[in-house]
Design an enzyme around this catalytic site. Structure first.
Site, PDB file in Angstrom:
ATOM      1  N   THR A  14       0.584  -1.226  -0.097  1.00  0.00           N
ATOM      2  CA  THR A  14       0.017  -0.035  -0.081  1.00  0.00           C
ATOM      3  C   THR A  14       0.968   1.275  -0.034  1.00  0.00           C
ATOM      4  OG1 THR A  14      -1.802  -1.201   1.375  1.00  0.00           O
ATOM      5  CG2 THR A  14      -1.845   1.168   1.316  1.00  0.00           C
ATOM      6  N   VAL A  15       1.920   1.618   0.894  1.00  0.00           N
ATOM      7  CA  VAL A  15       2.574   2.631   1.144  1.00  0.00           C
ATOM      8  C   VAL A  15       3.833   2.627   0.282  1.00  0.00           C
ATOM      9  CG1 VAL A  15       3.932   4.120   2.571  1.00  0.00           C
ATOM     10  CG2 VAL A  15       1.948   2.782   3.415  1.00  0.00           C
ATOM     11  N   ARG A  46       8.322  -9.463  -1.774  1.00  0.00           N
ATOM     12  CA  ARG A  46       8.299 -10.716  -1.712  1.00  0.00           C
ATOM     13  C   ARG A  46       7.812 -11.350  -3.380  1.00  0.00           C
ATOM     14  NH1 ARG A  46       4.241 -11.650   3.041  1.00  0.00           N
ATOM     15  NH2 ARG A  46       3.393 -10.224   1.897  1.00  0.00           N
ATOM     16  N   LYS A 107       6.234   1.838  12.735  1.00  0.00           N
ATOM     17  CA  LYS A 107       6.033   2.332  14.023  1.00  0.00           C
ATOM     18  C   LYS A 107       6.138   1.191  15.272  1.00  0.00           C
ATOM     19  CE  LYS A 107       2.217   1.561  11.942  1.00  0.00           C
ATOM     20  NZ  LYS A 107       0.905   2.150  11.363  1.00  0.00           N
ATOM     21  N   LYS A 207       2.546   4.174  18.380  1.00  0.00           N
ATOM     22  CA  LYS A 207       2.693   5.540  17.843  1.00  0.00           C
ATOM     23  C   LYS A 207       3.169   6.585  19.055  1.00  0.00           C
ATOM     24  CE  LYS A 207      -0.055   4.868  13.954  1.00  0.00           C
ATOM     25  NZ  LYS A 207      -1.467   4.714  13.271  1.00  0.00           N
ATOM     26  N   GLY A 304      -3.562   5.068   4.786  1.00  0.00           N
ATOM     27  CA  GLY A 304      -3.697   5.155   3.414  1.00  0.00           C
ATOM     28  C   GLY A 304      -2.313   5.549   2.471  1.00  0.00           C
TER      29      GLY A 304
HETATM   30  P1  NDP Z   1       1.674  -3.904   2.929  1.00  0.00           P
HETATM   31  O1  NDP Z   1       1.325  -5.250   3.648  1.00  0.00           O
HETATM   32  O2  NDP Z   1       0.648  -3.233   1.997  1.00  0.00           O
HETATM   33  O3  NDP Z   1       3.082  -3.993   2.182  1.00  0.00           O
HETATM   34  C1  NDP Z   1       4.099  -4.690   2.820  1.00  0.00           C
HETATM   35  C2  NDP Z   1       5.156  -4.803   1.620  1.00  0.00           C
HETATM   36  O4  NDP Z   1       6.225  -5.665   2.046  1.00  0.00           O
HETATM   37  C3  NDP Z   1       4.705  -5.664   0.418  1.00  0.00           C
HETATM   38  O5  NDP Z   1       4.968  -5.245  -0.900  1.00  0.00           O
HETATM   39  C4  NDP Z   1       5.246  -7.070   0.686  1.00  0.00           C
HETATM   40  O6  NDP Z   1       5.594  -7.840  -0.676  1.00  0.00           O
HETATM   41  C5  NDP Z   1       6.610  -6.691   1.403  1.00  0.00           C
HETATM   42  N1  NDP Z   1       7.151  -7.593   1.933  1.00  0.00           N
HETATM   43  C6  NDP Z   1       6.801  -8.572   3.085  1.00  0.00           C
HETATM   44  N2  NDP Z   1       7.592  -9.396   3.405  1.00  0.00           N
HETATM   45  C7  NDP Z   1       8.679  -9.097   2.638  1.00  0.00           C
HETATM   46  C8  NDP Z   1      10.033  -9.523   3.001  1.00  0.00           C
HETATM   47  N3  NDP Z   1      10.247 -10.744   3.713  1.00  0.00           N
HETATM   48  N4  NDP Z   1      10.906  -9.279   1.783  1.00  0.00           N
HETATM   49  C9  NDP Z   1      10.728  -8.374   1.291  1.00  0.00           C
HETATM   50  N5  NDP Z   1       9.430  -7.699   1.148  1.00  0.00           N
HETATM   51  C10 NDP Z   1       8.266  -8.141   1.797  1.00  0.00           C
HETATM   52  O7  NDP Z   1       2.100  -2.908   4.268  1.00  0.00           O
HETATM   53  P2  NDP Z   1       1.788  -1.345   4.155  1.00  0.00           P
HETATM   54  O8  NDP Z   1       2.201  -0.766   2.917  1.00  0.00           O
HETATM   55  O9  NDP Z   1       0.299  -1.029   4.506  1.00  0.00           O
HETATM   56  O10 NDP Z   1       2.696  -0.754   5.362  1.00  0.00           O
HETATM   57  C11 NDP Z   1       3.971  -0.911   5.306  1.00  0.00           C
HETATM   58  C12 NDP Z   1       4.521  -0.216   6.542  1.00  0.00           C
HETATM   59  O11 NDP Z   1       4.124   1.047   6.334  1.00  0.00           O
HETATM   60  C13 NDP Z   1       4.298  -0.922   7.653  1.00  0.00           C
HETATM   61  O12 NDP Z   1       5.213  -0.824   8.563  1.00  0.00           O
HETATM   62  C14 NDP Z   1       2.936  -0.160   8.336  1.00  0.00           C
HETATM   63  O13 NDP Z   1       2.895  -0.104   9.631  1.00  0.00           O
HETATM   64  C15 NDP Z   1       3.551   1.442   7.890  1.00  0.00           C
HETATM   65  N6  NDP Z   1       2.428   2.261   7.895  1.00  0.00           N
HETATM   66  C16 NDP Z   1       1.212   1.924   7.035  1.00  0.00           C
HETATM   67  C17 NDP Z   1       0.295   2.979   6.756  1.00  0.00           C
HETATM   68  C18 NDP Z   1      -1.299   2.478   5.928  1.00  0.00           C
HETATM   69  O14 NDP Z   1      -1.991   3.218   5.873  1.00  0.00           O
HETATM   70  N7  NDP Z   1      -1.039   1.282   5.295  1.00  0.00           N
HETATM   71  C19 NDP Z   1       0.164   4.238   7.551  1.00  0.00           C
HETATM   72  C20 NDP Z   1       1.336   4.578   8.302  1.00  0.00           C
HETATM   73  C21 NDP Z   1       2.166   3.453   8.274  1.00  0.00           C
HETATM   74  P3  NDP Z   1       4.701  -8.379  -1.525  1.00  0.00           P
HETATM   75  O15 NDP Z   1       3.946  -7.174  -2.144  1.00  0.00           O
HETATM   76  O16 NDP Z   1       5.468  -9.035  -2.646  1.00  0.00           O
HETATM   77  O17 NDP Z   1       3.502  -9.258  -0.684  1.00  0.00           O
HETATM   78  N1  HSE Z   2      -3.090   0.767  10.503  1.00  0.00           N
HETATM   79  C1  HSE Z   2      -2.672   2.039  10.834  1.00  0.00           C
HETATM   80  C2  HSE Z   2      -4.027   3.181  11.080  1.00  0.00           C
HETATM   81  C3  HSE Z   2      -2.046   2.655   9.764  1.00  0.00           C
HETATM   82  O1  HSE Z   2      -5.154   2.637  10.822  1.00  0.00           O
HETATM   83  O2  HSE Z   2      -3.746   4.182  11.841  1.00  0.00           O
HETATM   84  C4  HSE Z   2      -1.330   4.111   9.770  1.00  0.00           C
HETATM   85  O3  HSE Z   2      -0.324   4.152  10.766  1.00  0.00           O
END
Ligand code: NDP
Ligand code: HSE
Length: 439
Positions: A14-15, A46, A107, A207, A304
């Site tokens: 997502t991010v 992955r 976080k 957080k 998001g």
């Molecule tokens: P996602 O689950 O959407 O994405 C995780 C990504 O990491 C995927 O692309 C996945 O690969 C990859 N991944 C997982 N395991 C491995 C590994 N062993 N080696 C390499 N790549 C790997 O997570 P988000 O984007 O939602 O979140 C990412 C970070 O941002 C987290 O720390 C989350 O807490 C933080 N965050 C998220 C927010 C949100 O709104 N979503 C907001 C603020 C912070 P693949 O795609 O191939 O499965």
């Molecule tokens: N899962 C977290 C939330 C993402 O809903 O606030 C942002 O850190």
């Protein structure tokens, strides 16, 4: 113009995918602001075969996250995998040790290992930047670390989890079930990989640990945080809150008290007239009380892809211009280790919903136990049971919901009174306790 900053992104979910997309879309304005181009030179996820709608033709692909840290064509590692151990921790440690700047939104990792990682960054003279780790797109990290340097902060509080605020908002506005709202939050990319972290309050606690460190110049202490989530909030609590003039929000609060720093995350009844009560959906809000500026509030999207990517890219720009402040505002060795204020000493009003056996003496017995614990009741609400359940003698004994609202008291007094009420056999189920934040 200077040489490009070469960026490697680990995690294209997502991010991560939003960050890659925005770097491409806003390349020109980013280069102008950063004083040099931002070039995406390496990525890692992955599943290499997955179509992410990204043009990655000029980026090297790494299957192993730590290999990205060793890539000589990467100056700045952007960790967007998630998790407090495993590949995310290994990658960040490897990158900092190799003298590469790190930007992360993680976080969970920071709450657990932030102090050690900050030390590692200082030892290697590189940046550890994490604006996106608290309140998503809301620039609260920089506000506390930089803009408020001239203040002594006394309190940081707010809505720190977008998923929970989204769920509570929709349950209230549309009468939807908890499960349906959570499923939508997951579909929209708000929830953590394991949504238990959101709904049980751990994500907000991670957080809060970060914000507490930045606000008070103290070492991160996630174990000191009292944590309760929203999974036990029932529709009846939302309806009662509405009737009483409140809205339920998951709040994180850190404040200096006479006994030390109090840190807590729990559902809270907030008056509908309060500004926090107007913060709905995925929005987060952080209120900061500080001696010079007074009260400051920041509100914006807390989760998001694009909103979070906005904060990540702000950090990448800082790295590009050469900003390397201590991660938590002061050098890691200077972060203090203050006294923890125990939750038992927390003072405030309480909403208590009891499932009371409807028989003579129950209400009097409950009121007596409250009085014995020195708790003063502001109101007692017992709605008439459904017509089918009504016993004309009032002696059916079937459990009915009774809501008590207290004036300010202590957490220990509430726990003591509720333990006695339970032991007296007046209630059929464990009580629902929600703290009240009055204006
Ligand atoms: P996602 O689950 O959407 O994405 C995780 C990504 O990491 C995927 O692309 C996945 O690969 C990859 N991944 C997982 N395991 C491995 C590994 N062993 N080696 C390499 N790549 C790997 O997570 P988000 O984007 O939602 O979140 C990412 C970070 O941002 C987290 O720390 C989350 O807490 C933080 N965050 C998220 C927010 C949100 O709104 N979503 C907001 C603020 C912070 P693949 O795609 O191939 O499965
Ligand atoms: N899962 C977290 C939330 C993402 O809903 O606030 C942002 O850190």
């Amino acid at each position: 113009m200077k040489e490009p900053l070469r960026v490697g992104i680990a995690g294209l979910g997502t991010v991560g995918a939003s960050v890659a997309r925005l770097i491409a879309r806003n390349a020109e304005s980013l280069a102008t602001r950063a004083g040099r181009p931002i070039a995406l030179t390496a990525v890692c996820a992955r599943d290499r075969s997955r179509d992410r709608g990204l043009d990655l033709a000029h980026a090297a692909w790494h299957d192993d996250a730590s290999a990205l840290a060793r890539d000589p064509d990467v100056d700045c590692v952007v960790e967007l995998i998630g998790g407090d151990e495993g590949p995310a921790r290994a990658l960040v440690e490897a990158a900092l040790s190799a003298g590469k700047h790190v930007v992360t939104a993680n976080k969970a990792l920071l709450a657990k290992h932030g102090l050690a990682l900050a030390r590692l960054a200082e030892e290697n003279g590189v940046a550890l930047a994490f604006e996106a780790s608290a309140a998503g797109g809301v620039p609260v990290v920089k506000t506390l670390r930089e803009a408020l340097s001239g203040n002594r902060v006394s309190r940081v509080s707010g809505i720190l989890n977008g998923t929970c605020n989204y769920i509570l908002s929709r349950m209230e506005a549309e009468g939807l079930s908890f499960a349906a709202c959570l499923a939508d939050a997951q579909r929209l990319g708000y929830a953590e990989a394991d949504p238990t972290f959101d709904v049980e309050g751990y994500d907000a606690a991670h957080k809060l640990a970060i914000l507490t460190s930045l606000a008070f110049g103290v070492a991160l202490d996630p174990e000191a945080i009292y944590v309760e989530g929203i999974s036990k909030i029932a529709p009846i609590d939302i309806a009662m809150a509405d009737e009483l003039g409140y809205r339920i929000k998951l709040l994180g609060v850190a404040e200096r008290t006479k006994t030390g720093i109090e840190q807590r995350v729990h559902p809270t009844m907030v008056p509908k007239t309060a500004s926090l009560a107007q913060v709905m959906g995925v929005l987060n809000a952080v209120a900061i009380d500080a001696d010079a500026v007074g009260e400051l509030s920041l509100i914006g999207p807390g989760a998001g892809g694009d909103a979070t990517a906005s904060a990540v890219i702000g950090d990448i720009c800082d790295v590009a211009v050469g900003a390397t402040r201590p991660a938590f505002g002061v050098p890691a060795a200077r972060l203090e280790r203050p006294q923890r204020a125990p939750m038992q000493r927390h003072e405030g009003g309480y909403y208590i919903r009891l499932s009371v056996f409807d028989r003579p003496g129950s209400a009097a017995g409950i009121a007596t136990r409250m009085a014995q614990a020195d708790i003063s009741l502001e109101s007692i609400i017992q709605h008439r049971a459904r017509t089918a359940d009504v016993d004309p003698t009032g002696r059916s004994g079937a459990p009915v919901p009774v809501v008590l609202i207290t004036y300010a008291t202590t957490e220990s007094a509430i726990r003591e009174a509720l333990a006695r009420i339970d032991a007296d056999g007046h209630v059929a189920e464990p009580p629902q306790v929600i703290r009240i934040e009055r204006e």
